[in-house]
Design an enzyme around this catalytic site. Structure first.
Site, PDB file in Angstrom:
ATOM      1  N   ILE A   1       0.825  -1.214   0.000  1.00 23.26           N
ATOM      2  CA  ILE A   1       0.000   0.000   0.000  1.00 23.26           C
ATOM      3  C   ILE A   1       0.859   1.265   0.000  1.00 23.26           C
ATOM      4  O   ILE A   1       0.444   2.309  -0.471  1.00 23.26           O
ATOM      5  CB  ILE A   1      -0.992  -0.031   1.189  1.00 23.26           C
ATOM      6  CG1 ILE A   1      -1.987   1.122   1.167  1.00 23.26           C
ATOM      7  CG2 ILE A   1      -0.290  -0.048   2.535  1.00 23.26           C
ATOM      8  CD1 ILE A   1      -3.394   0.642   1.007  1.00 23.26           C
TER       9      ILE A   1
ATOM     10  N   TYR B   1     -10.344 -12.860  12.616  1.00 20.99           N
ATOM     11  CA  TYR B   1      -9.208 -13.349  11.823  1.00 20.99           C
ATOM     12  C   TYR B   1      -9.429 -14.817  11.429  1.00 20.99           C
ATOM     13  O   TYR B   1      -9.235 -15.200  10.272  1.00 20.99           O
ATOM     14  CB  TYR B   1      -7.957 -13.205  12.685  1.00 20.99           C
ATOM     15  CG  TYR B   1      -6.656 -13.631  12.055  1.00 20.99           C
ATOM     16  CD1 TYR B   1      -6.111 -12.920  10.988  1.00 20.99           C
ATOM     17  CD2 TYR B   1      -5.936 -14.702  12.570  1.00 20.99           C
ATOM     18  CE1 TYR B   1      -4.881 -13.283  10.448  1.00 20.99           C
ATOM     19  CE2 TYR B   1      -4.710 -15.064  12.046  1.00 20.99           C
ATOM     20  CZ  TYR B   1      -4.184 -14.350  10.981  1.00 20.99           C
ATOM     21  OH  TYR B   1      -2.968 -14.709  10.458  1.00 20.99           O
TER      22      TYR B   1
HETATM   23  C1  AKB Z   1      -1.127 -13.951  14.509  1.00 21.09           C
HETATM   24  O1  AKB Z   1      -0.706 -14.108  15.650  1.00 21.09           O
HETATM   25  O2  AKB Z   1      -2.167 -13.333  14.233  1.00 21.09           O
HETATM   26  C2  AKB Z   1      -0.366 -14.590  13.363  1.00 21.09           C
HETATM   27  C3  AKB Z   1      -0.882 -15.952  13.067  1.00 21.09           C
HETATM   28  C4  AKB Z   1      -0.545 -17.097  13.932  1.00 21.09           C
HETATM   29  O3  AKB Z   1      -1.590 -16.118  12.113  1.00 21.09           O
HETATM   30  N1  AKB Z   1       1.029 -14.625  13.683  1.00 21.09           N
END
Ligand code: AKB
Length: 314
Positions: free
Chosen positions: A35, A141
């Site tokens: 970016i 995530y």
């Molecule tokens: C995180 O901690 O978000 C990353 C992962 C393990 O995907 N390092």
């Protein structure tokens, strides 16, 4: 892989992957994008383009301009930041991935994107977590990573895009710092140990997570991308790991090389909760069987190398 475009090329993985790929395939063959440009070696040692991954036109035009045959899509928010900004995370992690997959489809390129141990959740078997098992993550995530794995599989089955991926554990390196991850402590601890001889961990002493040293992670990406497609049953995404460790283990390993190293704990409840929802240790046998995954660095060997390299750097 002959001409490769990398998104998020100035991040933790990208900074080193860009250089490694340039070493193997030639500097002009690897187009780094991010970016914003900076003065790092990855940005300066070959072609660089500013690309916002949420802008498909920009991504598509850049990929066409360089006639790439491989896209490595690394741009993403990590777990702790994604948890603090879930809507931003959804838009960037899923929007960026969709744009990258569409670009790969249109240009018929090979495709890599990392998944994570964060794709697993509290109902997942905690020890030797199998390749195929219950996922049900409880973080934004993790939701992004599971959806991303499925989306990459979908592009393979529906459009024949040669998609491949790895479920990375925490990655440790002395080159670029991670940002906004739950496993970041495992990098910070080495910097603080070399600089000040002490570290305060935001993760509890006995909380285990998988980790891997960056040279092993880079080799895993390249080996997977070079693997014979007909041998791959899983594609998106393979469990890979080199060690299952807790903060107390890393501290003990550092103390062998920095006598008097002091470790204390001030637990961050948000990141601790994320860590506890992830496996203690994952099983990488599918990666070993399908494309010969191996690693070189265990905890002790990594600690020696990290301390040596950080002493030179700092
Ligand atoms: C995180 O901690 O978000 C990353 C992962 C393990 O995907 N390092």
């Amino acid at each position: 892989m002959k001409r490769i475009l990398i998104t998020g090329a100035l991040g933790q993985i990208g900074s080193e992957l860009t250089l490694k790929l340039r070493e193997i395939y030639g500097a002009d063959q690897v187009v780094a994008t991010d970016i914003k440009k900076n003065d790092s070696e990855a940005a300066q040692s070959g072609p660089f383009e500013t690309v916002d991954v949420t802008d498909i036109k920009q991504m598509m035009e850049t990929a066409k301009k360089y006639k790439v045959d491989t896209i490595m899509h690394l741009a993403a928010l990590l777990s702790a930041t994604a948890e603090a900004k879930p809507v931003v995370a959804w838009n960037l992690n899923m929007g960026g991935l969709m744009n990258a997959l569409e670009t790969a489809r249109e240009l018929k390129t090979q495709f890599f994107t990392p998944s994570s141990i964060g794709a697993f959740g509290p109902c997942t078997p905690k020890h030797h977590t199998p390749q195929d098992t219950i996922m049900r993550p409880t973080t934004m995530y993790g939701v992004n990573k599971v959806a991303g794995e499925l989306l990459a599989d979908y592009y393979y089955h529906k459009y024949g895009v040669d998609t491949r991926g790895l479920r990375f554990p925490g990655l440790i390196s002395y080159v670029a710092l991670p940002g906004g991850g739950t496993t970041d402590y495992a990098v910070e601890i080495y910097y603080e140990a070399v600089k000040h001889g002490r570290y305060t961990s935001y993760i509890e002493k006995g909380t285990f997570m998988d980790m891997m040293y960056m040279p092993d992670a880079l080799r895993a990406i390249i080996d997977l991308m070079e693997a014979d497609s007909s041998r791959l049953k899983h594609r998106n995404a393979f469990n890979v790991t080199a060690m299952s460790v807790a903060p107390g283990d890393i501290a003990a390993s550092i103390a062998n090389y920095i006598p008097g190293f002091e470790m204390s704990y001030r637990v961050d409840p948000d990141r601790q909760r994320i860590a506890e929802s992830w496996p203690d240790s994952i099983d990488a046998s599918a990666a070993r069987e399908e494309w010969g995954f191996t690693y070189e660095y265990d905890l002790d060997k990594m600690t020696q190398d990290m301390i040596e390299k950080l002493r030179e750097k700092l």
